[in-house]
Design an enzyme around this catalytic site. Structure first.
Site, mmCIF file in Angstrom:
data_model
loop_
_atom_site.group_PDB
_atom_site.id
_atom_site.type_symbol
_atom_site.label_atom_id
_atom_site.label_comp_id
_atom_site.label_asym_id
_atom_site.label_seq_id
_atom_site.Cartn_x
_atom_site.Cartn_y
_atom_site.Cartn_z
ATOM 1 N N LYS A 74 1.960 1.452 -10.368
ATOM 2 C CA LYS A 74 0.738 0.637 -10.415
ATOM 3 C C LYS A 74 -0.343 1.354 -11.245
ATOM 4 O O LYS A 74 -0.958 0.745 -12.109
ATOM 5 C CB LYS A 74 0.227 0.349 -8.980
ATOM 6 N N THR A 75 -0.533 2.649 -10.976
ATOM 7 C CA THR A 75 -1.533 3.405 -11.742
ATOM 8 C C THR A 75 -1.121 3.463 -13.210
ATOM 9 O O THR A 75 -1.941 3.300 -14.111
ATOM 10 C CB THR A 75 -1.651 4.844 -11.182
ATOM 11 N N ASP A 119 -7.609 2.714 -6.732
ATOM 12 C CA ASP A 119 -6.354 2.836 -5.997
ATOM 13 C C ASP A 119 -6.665 2.690 -4.508
ATOM 14 O O ASP A 119 -7.801 2.939 -4.090
ATOM 15 C CB ASP A 119 -5.751 4.224 -6.293
ATOM 16 N N THR A 168 -0.984 -0.737 -1.419
ATOM 17 C CA THR A 168 0.345 -0.865 -0.818
ATOM 18 C C THR A 168 0.280 -1.876 0.323
ATOM 19 O O THR A 168 1.295 -2.214 0.905
ATOM 20 C CB THR A 168 0.792 0.488 -0.234
ATOM 21 N N ARG A 227 8.770 7.245 -9.565
ATOM 22 C CA ARG A 227 8.175 8.549 -9.207
ATOM 23 C C ARG A 227 9.229 9.464 -8.593
ATOM 24 O O ARG A 227 9.276 10.663 -8.877
ATOM 25 C CB ARG A 227 7.013 8.352 -8.222
#
Ligand code: ADE
Length: 347
Positions: A74-75, A119, A168, A227
Site C-alpha cells: 500500500k505504501t 498509514d 488494514t 514484504r
C-alpha cells in the site's frame, strides 16, 4: 501453558514491519513506476484511468483509500502514484497526530497538488478526523482560537492536496471519512507467479542470481506477500554469500527456510502454535479472539491483522459467529488427521 517466546521475537516471516524493513533495506526494492509494480492488476487498471483523467484536467487526484492486509504494497503504491503524478509526497501515520493542531499544521504547510499519505488511517482520533473531513471536502479547516467567551472560529484555507489513506481495517473507518474518498481500492494476496516475478526483480536489484526453481520455492513460502518474500530473499542471500554460492539454488532456500522455522506453506512457529493450541486446548474451536489473545499474551489486533489473514487465505482457519475454528486442511498440514476424526463429531 503456551510459550510466549516465539511471539515476542521479531516476526521474521510475518507481514508485520520490522526494523529490517526500514529505509535502507526495503526502499531500494520498491518499484518507482506503475510499470514496475507487479500484481494488483485490477487496482492498477482503475488507477491508471483516474490518474490520466486528473492529468488531462490538470487537477489534483481525488482522495484515495487503500486497504488490505499488511505487507501487500500500500505504501509502495502511494509512492508510485506520487511519482506518476509528479507530486511530492508526505508520509505519516494515524498515531502521529495527537491533537487537531498537529494535523492543521501539516495540512496548511502543503502545496497545491501534494500527496499526503496517512498509514493506519483508522487510528486517527475522532477529533483529528473531523479536521480532515473539511480539509478533504472544502480544502479548508476551522480552528477555534482562544478560550472561553473570547474564543472564535477562523477558517484557514488548505492547498488542493490529495489524501492517500491506508488501512488494514477498513471497517474501523467512520462512514463520513470513508465517503470522502473518490476511489477505494482493496488489496488482495498476490499469486505465486507474481511473487516469483517480484523475487526475481529484487534479486537483480540486490545483485544476486537466483534460479527459477529456487525463486518458485521462495514464492510459495512467502505468505503471498511481497514484504515477506523480500525479507526471506535477503536472508537467503546472506546464507548464499556465507556459503559461497554464486547462484541461489533450491538448497540455499530450503536451508534458510529451515533456519527461519518456515514450513512448506509459509507458516512460522507462531502460526503453527496458534493452530495446534486451538486444536489441543479448544478441540479445534470455535474459540473467541479475546481468549486467544490472553492465551498467547498477544494483542487482539496483532492476531487479527498479522496472523489470521493468511491462515484464512489458505483455508486453515475460519471465522464463525462463535469464534475462530481450525479447518480440516490445517489438521492435515499439521499431521493431526487422527485428532480431526476424533473431534469432528464435537464440531
Ligand atoms: N516489491 C514489493 N512489492 C512489489 C511489487 N508489487 N512489485 C514489484 N516489486 C515489489
Amino acid at each position: 501453558m503456551i510459550d510466549r517466546e516465539t511471539s515476542k521475537k521479531d516476526p521474521l516471516v510475518t507481514a508485520r514491519k520490522t526494523p529490517d524493513d526500514t529505509v535502507q533495506f526495503e526502499n531500494v526494492l520498491r518499484p518507482k513506476t506503475i510499470a514496475e509494480y507487479i500484481g494488483q492488476d485490477e487496482i492498477k487498471g482503475h488507477l491508471s484511468v483516474v490518474m490520466q483523467a486528473a492529468k488531462k484536467r490538470k487537477e489534483p487526484l481525488e482522495h484515495i483509500l487503500l486497504h488490505g492486509p499488511p505487507g501487500l504494497g500500500k505504501t509502495t503504491l502511494a509512492q508510485v502514484i506520487a511519482h506518476e503524478m509528479n507530486a511530492s509526497i508526505k508520509v505519516t501515520a494515524g498515531p502521529a497526530f495527537e491533537r487537531q493542531g498537529d494535523i492543521a499544521a501539516l495540512l496548511t504547510n502543503l502545496s497545491e497538488g501534494d500527496i499526503l499519505f496517512i498509514d493506519e488511517i483508522h487510528r486517527l482520533r475522532p477529533a483529528v478526523q473531523e479536521v480532515l473531513y473539511t480539509a478533504m471536502e472544502d480544502y479548508a479547516i476551522d480552528m477555534i482560537l482562544g478560550k472561553g467567551p473570547s474564543a472564535r472560529s477562523v477558517r484557514l484555507s488548505v492547498p488542493r492536496f490529495t489524501l492517500i489513506g491506508a488501512t488494514t481495517k477498513v471497517s474501523m473507518l467512520s462512514g463520513p471519512l470513508r465517503d470522502r474518498f473518490g476511489s477505494i481500492f482493496q488489496f488482495h494476496f498476490y499469486t505465486v507467479a507474481d511473487i516469483e516475478r517480484i523475487v526475481e526483480r529484487s534479486a537483480k536489484i540486490l545483485g544476486c542470481k537466483i534460479d527459477s526453481s529456487a525463486a518458485h520455492i521462495l514464492a510459495k513460502t512467502s505468505r503471498q506477500t511481497p514484504r515477506v518474500a523480500n525479507r526471506i530473499l535477503r536472508r537467503v542471500r546472506d546464507y548464499s554469500e556465507v556459503h559461497d554460492y554464486s547462484l541461489i539454488v533450491d538448497e540455499a532456500v530450503r536451508k534458510t527456510l529451515d533456519m527461519l522455522g518456515v514450513d512448506a506453506c509459509g507458516l512460522d512457529a507462531m502460526d503453527r502454535k496458534i493452530l495446534t493450541s486451538i486444536i489441543k486446548k479448544w478441540n479445534g474451536g470455535p474459540v473467541g479472539l479475546n481468549t486467544l489473545s490472553s492465551a498467547f499474551s498477544e494483542e487482539e489486533a496483532t492476531i487479527e491483522d498479522i496472523y489470521e489473514p493468511y491462515l484464512m487465505q489458505i483455508g486453515f482457519l475460519e471465522r464463525t459467529a462463535r469464534g475462530r475454528r481450525v479447518t480440516r486442511h490445517a489438521y492435515e498440514h499439521l499431521g493431526m488427521e487422527d485428532r480431526y476424526r476424533e473431534q469432528a463429531h464435537l464440531m
